[in-house]
Design a protein around this motif. Structure first.
Motif, PDB file in Angstrom:
ATOM      1  N   GLN A   1     -27.944 -56.031  14.770  1.00 35.10           N
ATOM      2  CA  GLN A   1     -27.690 -57.231  15.555  1.00 35.10           C
ATOM      3  C   GLN A   1     -28.910 -57.766  16.306  1.00 35.10           C
ATOM      4  O   GLN A   1     -28.806 -58.804  16.959  1.00 35.10           O
ATOM      5  N   LEU A   2     -30.029 -57.071  16.251  1.00 35.50           N
ATOM      6  CA  LEU A   2     -31.190 -57.555  16.997  1.00 35.50           C
ATOM      7  C   LEU A   2     -31.583 -58.949  16.526  1.00 35.50           C
ATOM      8  O   LEU A   2     -31.677 -59.212  15.329  1.00 35.50           O
ATOM      9  N   VAL A   3     -31.825 -59.829  17.488  1.00 37.49           N
ATOM     10  CA  VAL A   3     -32.336 -61.153  17.139  1.00 37.49           C
ATOM     11  C   VAL A   3     -33.829 -61.036  16.855  1.00 37.49           C
ATOM     12  O   VAL A   3     -34.457 -59.995  17.071  1.00 37.49           O
ATOM     13  N   LEU A   4     -34.421 -62.136  16.367  1.00 34.93           N
ATOM     14  CA  LEU A   4     -35.837 -62.108  16.007  1.00 34.93           C
ATOM     15  C   LEU A   4     -36.699 -61.708  17.195  1.00 34.93           C
ATOM     16  O   LEU A   4     -36.446 -62.124  18.329  1.00 34.93           O
ATOM     17  N   PRO A   5     -37.732 -60.929  16.951  1.00 32.12           N
ATOM     18  CA  PRO A   5     -38.648 -60.595  18.048  1.00 32.12           C
ATOM     19  C   PRO A   5     -39.485 -61.815  18.406  1.00 32.12           C
ATOM     20  O   PRO A   5     -39.655 -62.731  17.589  1.00 32.12           O
ATOM     21  N   PRO A   6     -40.023 -61.880  19.610  1.00 31.14           N
ATOM     22  CA  PRO A   6     -40.874 -63.012  19.990  1.00 31.14           C
ATOM     23  C   PRO A   6     -42.127 -63.053  19.121  1.00 31.14           C
ATOM     24  O   PRO A   6     -42.821 -62.050  18.966  1.00 31.14           O
ATOM     25  N   ARG A   7     -42.419 -64.214  18.561  1.00 35.13           N
ATOM     26  CA  ARG A   7     -43.518 -64.343  17.590  1.00 35.13           C
ATOM     27  C   ARG A   7     -44.881 -64.108  18.234  1.00 35.13           C
ATOM     28  O   ARG A   7     -45.771 -63.514  17.626  1.00 35.13           O
ATOM     29  N   LEU A   8     -45.044 -64.573  19.477  1.00 41.39           N
ATOM     30  CA  LEU A   8     -46.363 -64.508  20.112  1.00 41.39           C
ATOM     31  C   LEU A   8     -46.368 -63.546  21.293  1.00 41.39           C
ATOM     32  O   LEU A   8     -47.045 -63.785  22.293  1.00 41.39           O
ATOM     33  N   PHE A   9     -45.627 -62.459  21.165  1.00 41.63           N
ATOM     34  CA  PHE A   9     -45.597 -61.482  22.259  1.00 41.63           C
ATOM     35  C   PHE A   9     -47.012 -60.968  22.532  1.00 41.63           C
ATOM     36  O   PHE A   9     -47.762 -60.646  21.607  1.00 41.63           O
ATOM     37  N   THR A  10     -47.343 -60.884  23.828  1.00 35.45           N
ATOM     38  CA  THR A  10     -48.710 -60.525  24.215  1.00 35.45           C
ATOM     39  C   THR A  10     -48.686 -59.525  25.361  1.00 35.45           C
ATOM     40  O   THR A  10     -47.888 -59.648  26.295  1.00 35.45           O
TER      41      THR A  10
ATOM     42  N   ARG B   1     -48.452 -56.345  27.933  1.00 39.96           N
ATOM     43  CA  ARG B   1     -47.399 -55.417  28.365  1.00 39.96           C
ATOM     44  C   ARG B   1     -47.590 -54.019  27.789  1.00 39.96           C
ATOM     45  O   ARG B   1     -46.611 -53.287  27.557  1.00 39.96           O
ATOM     46  N   THR B   2     -48.819 -53.633  27.555  1.00 45.59           N
ATOM     47  CA  THR B   2     -49.096 -52.334  26.934  1.00 45.59           C
ATOM     48  C   THR B   2     -48.518 -51.186  27.747  1.00 45.59           C
ATOM     49  O   THR B   2     -47.888 -50.266  27.200  1.00 45.59           O
ATOM     50  N   GLN B   3     -48.718 -51.238  29.049  1.00 43.69           N
ATOM     51  CA  GLN B   3     -48.231 -50.153  29.900  1.00 43.69           C
ATOM     52  C   GLN B   3     -46.715 -50.099  29.928  1.00 43.69           C
ATOM     53  O   GLN B   3     -46.119 -49.010  29.937  1.00 43.69           O
ATOM     54  N   HIS B   4     -46.070 -51.261  29.935  1.00 43.27           N
ATOM     55  CA  HIS B   4     -44.607 -51.275  29.964  1.00 43.27           C
ATOM     56  C   HIS B   4     -44.024 -50.746  28.655  1.00 43.27           C
ATOM     57  O   HIS B   4     -43.023 -50.015  28.656  1.00 43.27           O
ATOM     58  N   LEU B   5     -44.648 -51.130  27.548  1.00 42.72           N
ATOM     59  CA  LEU B   5     -44.186 -50.621  26.254  1.00 42.72           C
ATOM     60  C   LEU B   5     -44.332 -49.100  26.190  1.00 42.72           C
ATOM     61  O   LEU B   5     -43.432 -48.393  25.713  1.00 42.72           O
ATOM     62  N   ALA B   6     -45.465 -48.621  26.695  1.00 44.62           N
ATOM     63  CA  ALA B   6     -45.688 -47.176  26.695  1.00 44.62           C
ATOM     64  C   ALA B   6     -44.677 -46.471  27.600  1.00 44.62           C
ATOM     65  O   ALA B   6     -44.186 -45.380  27.274  1.00 44.62           O
ATOM     66  N   ALA B   7     -44.351 -47.099  28.734  1.00 44.69           N
ATOM     67  CA  ALA B   7     -43.386 -46.493  29.654  1.00 44.69           C
ATOM     68  C   ALA B   7     -42.008 -46.401  29.012  1.00 44.69           C
ATOM     69  O   ALA B   7     -41.305 -45.392  29.160  1.00 44.69           O
ATOM     70  N   LEU B   8     -41.598 -47.426  28.281  1.00 42.83           N
ATOM     71  CA  LEU B   8     -40.313 -47.382  27.583  1.00 42.83           C
ATOM     72  C   LEU B   8     -40.286 -46.250  26.564  1.00 42.83           C
ATOM     73  O   LEU B   8     -39.325 -45.480  26.478  1.00 42.83           O
ATOM     74  N   THR B   9     -41.348 -46.159  25.770  1.00 40.45           N
ATOM     75  CA  THR B   9     -41.417 -45.111  24.746  1.00 40.45           C
ATOM     76  C   THR B   9     -41.376 -43.729  25.381  1.00 40.45           C
ATOM     77  O   THR B   9     -40.678 -42.820  24.914  1.00 40.45           O
TER      78      THR B   9
ATOM     79  N   ALA C   1     -37.972 -56.323  25.706  1.00 34.88           N
ATOM     80  CA  ALA C   1     -36.940 -55.468  25.109  1.00 34.88           C
ATOM     81  C   ALA C   1     -36.903 -55.629  23.593  1.00 34.88           C
ATOM     82  O   ALA C   1     -36.853 -54.635  22.845  1.00 34.88           O
ATOM     83  N   LEU C   2     -36.942 -56.874  23.116  1.00 38.45           N
ATOM     84  CA  LEU C   2     -36.864 -57.107  21.675  1.00 38.45           C
ATOM     85  C   LEU C   2     -38.124 -56.644  20.959  1.00 38.45           C
ATOM     86  O   LEU C   2     -38.060 -56.099  19.850  1.00 38.45           O
ATOM     87  N   HIS C   3     -39.275 -56.864  21.580  1.00 32.91           N
ATOM     88  CA  HIS C   3     -40.526 -56.424  20.946  1.00 32.91           C
ATOM     89  C   HIS C   3     -40.537 -54.907  20.794  1.00 32.91           C
ATOM     90  O   HIS C   3     -40.870 -54.382  19.722  1.00 32.91           O
ATOM     91  N   TRP C   4     -40.150 -54.203  21.865  1.00 27.61           N
ATOM     92  CA  TRP C   4     -40.107 -52.734  21.784  1.00 27.61           C
ATOM     93  C   TRP C   4     -39.074 -52.301  20.756  1.00 27.61           C
ATOM     94  O   TRP C   4     -39.322 -51.379  19.961  1.00 27.61           O
ATOM     95  N   ALA C   5     -37.909 -52.947  20.759  1.00 32.36           N
ATOM     96  CA  ALA C   5     -36.837 -52.554  19.840  1.00 32.36           C
ATOM     97  C   ALA C   5     -37.277 -52.682  18.389  1.00 32.36           C
ATOM     98  O   ALA C   5     -37.050 -51.777  17.570  1.00 32.36           O
ATOM     99  N   HIS C   6     -37.918 -53.783  18.032  1.00 30.14           N
ATOM    100  CA  HIS C   6     -38.349 -53.973  16.648  1.00 30.14           C
ATOM    101  C   HIS C   6     -39.490 -53.021  16.284  1.00 30.14           C
ATOM    102  O   HIS C   6     -39.560 -52.554  15.143  1.00 30.14           O
ATOM    103  N   ARG C   7     -40.364 -52.754  17.245  1.00 28.78           N
ATOM    104  CA  ARG C   7     -41.451 -51.809  16.962  1.00 28.78           C
ATOM    105  C   ARG C   7     -40.930 -50.393  16.748  1.00 28.78           C
ATOM    106  O   ARG C   7     -41.567 -49.589  16.074  1.00 28.78           O
ATOM    107  N   ASN C   8     -39.786 -50.075  17.347  1.00 34.57           N
ATOM    108  CA  ASN C   8     -39.254 -48.714  17.286  1.00 34.57           C
ATOM    109  C   ASN C   8     -37.950 -48.642  16.498  1.00 34.57           C
ATOM    110  O   ASN C   8     -37.154 -47.724  16.693  1.00 34.57           O
TER     111      ASN C   8
END
Length: 743
Positions: free
Chosen positions: A59-68, A70-78, A108-115
């Motif tokens: 059900q995930l919608v499309l990830p943001p095309r131009l996400f830029t 937030r490296t630390q936040h993505l790492a914190a989620l992981t 949230a969507l960028h992390w979800a699609h990456r993982n």
């Protein structure tokens, strides 16, 4: 398909426990093929209904095309998800919080699609419309039914009641590696029925509110999302409009990004408009944003989700009337942030009530408590708040609130000034113009250290309040606030700030036609000009102050103006004229019962006598000043006298005694928080230590003096100290090259 009737003896079972049996393929000894249990647990009537073939929801919608960024936040989620996987006790829940338009869903969507490979059994996603334009959030019942449908449950097999539906949902995802994204949540109660019970699942929640219930009851990990860094903002803008265009107009890009202040929605809207008019220079949208009254209009992308004003309105509509009014007033408040006590004065609320309202606004991500007890807004949210205040509150109400706040700052600054300088001439300040909450004015401070700390923290707000008073024509406020800040400005070396408030104070004193205010405004301004080497202006203002004091037979005014003249003649290197003014001030002082003022004037006479070579007279006067200061517990005067005695000892060859005097004076100045005079003493101390051969200590003290001079924008002193450091270094280098025993 006809349901198979089950025996009534199973009534004690819950739907969830029966479904667990179904999932293992057996219910009461019968094999169930692709079926779902449904029934009334109170009567024991349980049924097996057909279920569609097993599906893996995506059900995930499309990830943001131009996400830029937030490296630390993505790492914190992981990290949090991995840590929860290792613990394996409860479901991993991350709550991504922040104001509207900051990019919570995008993260949230960028992390979800990456993982996505972490979740082979599927991904569920729902926008709970917690802050939808309609104001109607999605109910948990609707959301869970959507999940059950996505998991392949036939509508007829869905049990009635939220509890039973949630139990069925938890059973279906139990043991599966699934991701659940709960977007745009209004409150904890909205999402609790949607939480899986299995530690194999991961949940991402986004909300403008701080969902404390999820954190405390379910061990959720909060992840607060702030604005983009300067580098991230530039990268996002560049990805929208192209690197070549950004490189062509760097100044326009810098201005655009400055107005957006790192808020992703603002950057994206501006970039989209620039991309739409690819032949226009970037200076065009920069000019649109330059006008504050039109800035939010310029950040309207034409759609609800692409309009900053619309996005913020969804949060605003969720506030009650009191919360909305205070939000608007906070937008009007001068300064970069505001304390709890100042906000209480602004809103005419008790401290506990103000704290409760600020907590709501903070939970809604409309304000941020960036340090304990202090709150601030993003610049664009502040603009929106100001608009709401203008629309929803009368001009009289807004003006009254701002005057309450200004009175809070004035009276508290005055109380702080009396702690810093209890012996300087007393000014009677006006009582508050409008009523305030009992006990709220002024903010109580126990001692000098607390006063200095309060002034350090509030200084930007005090300067902003002074500018507000100038704009509103509150002339007594302008003059009186300038007075209260002079001692603090002198101690901290804020010389340019002192000039700014005093110049405005003089204009207000003229408009008030207040002779006493004019006298002191000229005197303070003359002294301030002397400290920044604007000697002609200093002579002019001090001359006017002395004339006013003499015409009014104001002895106090004459004493302090003569004293100010001594500083001015000193920098003119005319010690004789300086001594004449110091002697006049001392003579006038002895006619009053003001021993502390007398100590200052005695020290001035001694200082200039020492500079003129009258060493014995100088020693007598300075020692008398020291004794008088100590007797009357006047540490500032004690520090002055010790400096003078150190100078005298240094210039009569007793360098060890000079070093001791300077060390004592330095300790006093540091305890007083007097950074201006601290720099001077460090300079003097370095000179004496260099003569004594303590070269490392001398260099260390000169380096500290240099840093203070530079911080205080005292260019001449800084250049002189730098030259001394360079010369001393060269001399040591030459001495090191000479062999032992001489040339």
């Amino acid at each position: 398909m006809t349901a198979e009737h089950m025996p009534g003896g199973h009534a004690a079972r819950t739907v969830e426990s029966v479904v667990r049996n179904e999932l293992s393929g057996r219910v009461a000894g019968h094999v169930v093929q692709a079926g779902v249990i449904h029934g009334d647990v109170h009567t024991g009537d349980l049924y097996v209904h057909p279920r569609r073939e097993r599906v893996v929801p995506r059900q995930l919608v499309l990830p943001p095309r131009l996400f830029t960024g937030r490296t630390q936040h993505l790492a914190a989620l992981t990290h949090d998800v991995a840590e929860q996987d290792d613990a394996g006790a409860t479901v991993a829940i991350a709550v991504i919080g922040g104001p509207g338009g900051v990019g919570k869903t995008a993260l949230a969507l960028h992390w979800a699609h990456r993982n996505i490979d972490r979740f082979p059994d599927g991904q569920l996603h729902v926008d709970l419309r917690g802050f939808a334009p309609s104001g109607e959030a999605m109910s948990p019942e609707v959301a869970v039914r959507g999940f059950l449908d996505a998991l392949g449950v036939e509508p007829a097999a869905i049990p009635p009641g939220l509890d039973a539906q949630a139990a069925l949902y938890r059973s279906l995802v139990a043991g599966k590696r699934m991701l659940v994204v709960l977007d745009n949540v209004r409150g904890s109660e909205q999402v609790e029925p949607l939480l899986p019970g299995s530690p194999t699942c991961t949940v991402l929640v986004t909300s403008r509110r701080r969902l404390t219930g999820l954190v405390t009851r379910h061990g959720a990990r909060p992840l607060d999302l702030g604005v983009l860094t300067e580098a991230e903002a530039r990268e996002l803008f560049t990805r929208h409009v192209g690197a070549a265009r950004v490189a062509t107009e760097p100044h326009a890009v810098a201005e655009l990004l400055g107005w957006c202040a790192g808020l992703p929605i603002a950057i994206s809207v501006v970039a989209a408009r620039a991309a739409r008019h690819a032949t226009f220079p970037l200076a065009v949208p920069a000019e649109e944003l330059r006008e504050e009254s039109e800035r939010l209009d310029a950040l309207d992308g034409g759609e609800l989700t692409a309009s900053l004003r619309a996005v913020l309105s969804w949060s605003y509509r969720a506030l009650d009337r009191e919360q909305a009014d205070i939000f608007g007033l906070l937008g009007l408040a001068p300064g970069p942030d505001i304390s709890l006590l100042a906000a209480a004065a602004l809103a005419a609320l008790s401290r506990p009530r103000a704290h409760a309202v600020l907590q709501v606004l903070e939970d809604a991500s409309l304000i941020q408590q960036h340090v304990p007890g202090r709150y601030r807004m993003h610049d664009l949210i502040r603009l929106y708040a100001t608009e709401q205040a203008d629309d929803d509150q009368s001009r009289d109400d807004r003006d009254t609130a701002l005057r309450r706040l200004a009175d809070f700052y004035l009276h508290t600054a005055f109380a702080a000034d009396r702690l810093l300088e209890p012996h300087r001439p007393l000014m009677e300040i006006d009582p508050p113009l409008v009523p305030v909450v009992p006990g709220g004015l002024p903010h109580w401070m126990p001692d000098r250290a607390a006063a200095l700390a309060w002034l350090d923290t509030e200084h930007p707000c005090l300067l902003a309040t002074h500018r507000l008073a100038v704009t509103r024509g509150w002339h007594r406020m302008v003059w009186q606030l300038a007075w209260t800040l002079t001692a603090y400005h002198g101690r901290r070396g804020h010389l340019q700030d002192d000039l700014a408030v005093l110049r405005a104070g003089l204009l207000s004193a003229h408009r008030l036609e207040d002779t006493t205010a004019l006298l002191w405004a000229h005197q303070f301004l003359g002294a301030a000009y002397a400290l920044v080497d604007r000697h002609a202006d200093a002579f002019d203002h001090l001359g006017q102050a002395l004339d006013l004091a003499q015409d009014a037979h104001d002895v106090t005014g004459q004493i302090h103006t003569h004293h100010a003249f001594t500083w001015l003649w000193e920098v003119q290197e005319d010690d004789q004229r300086a001594l004449e003014h110091a002697t006049s001030a001392l003579r006038l002082c002895r006619g009053l019962d003001q021993p502390v003022w007398e100590a200052d004037m005695l020290n001035s006479v001694g200082w200039f006598s020492a500079r003129l070579g009258h060493h014995e007279q100088a020693r007598t006067d300075c020692q008398a000043a020291l004794a008088l200061s100590r007797r009357h517990h006047y540490p500032q005067g004690e520090a002055y006298a010790l400096d003078s005695l150190g100078y005298l000892a240094h210039h009569t060859g007793d360098h060890r005694k000079a070093e001791d005097y300077y060390q004592q004076s330095l300790a006093l100045y540091r305890n007083l928080g007097d950074a201006y005079d601290e720099a001077i003493i460090l300079d003097h101390l370095g000179e004496t230590q260099a003569v004594l051969g303590h070269h490392d200590q001398a260099r260390h003290n000169w380096q500290q003096a240099l840093e203070l001079y530079r911080t205080q924008h005292r260019a001449a002193e800084a250049d002189r100290t730098q030259s001394r450091l360079d010369e001393h270094g060269d001399r040591e280098h030459r001495n090191a090259e000479i062999p032992a025993g001489g040339a």
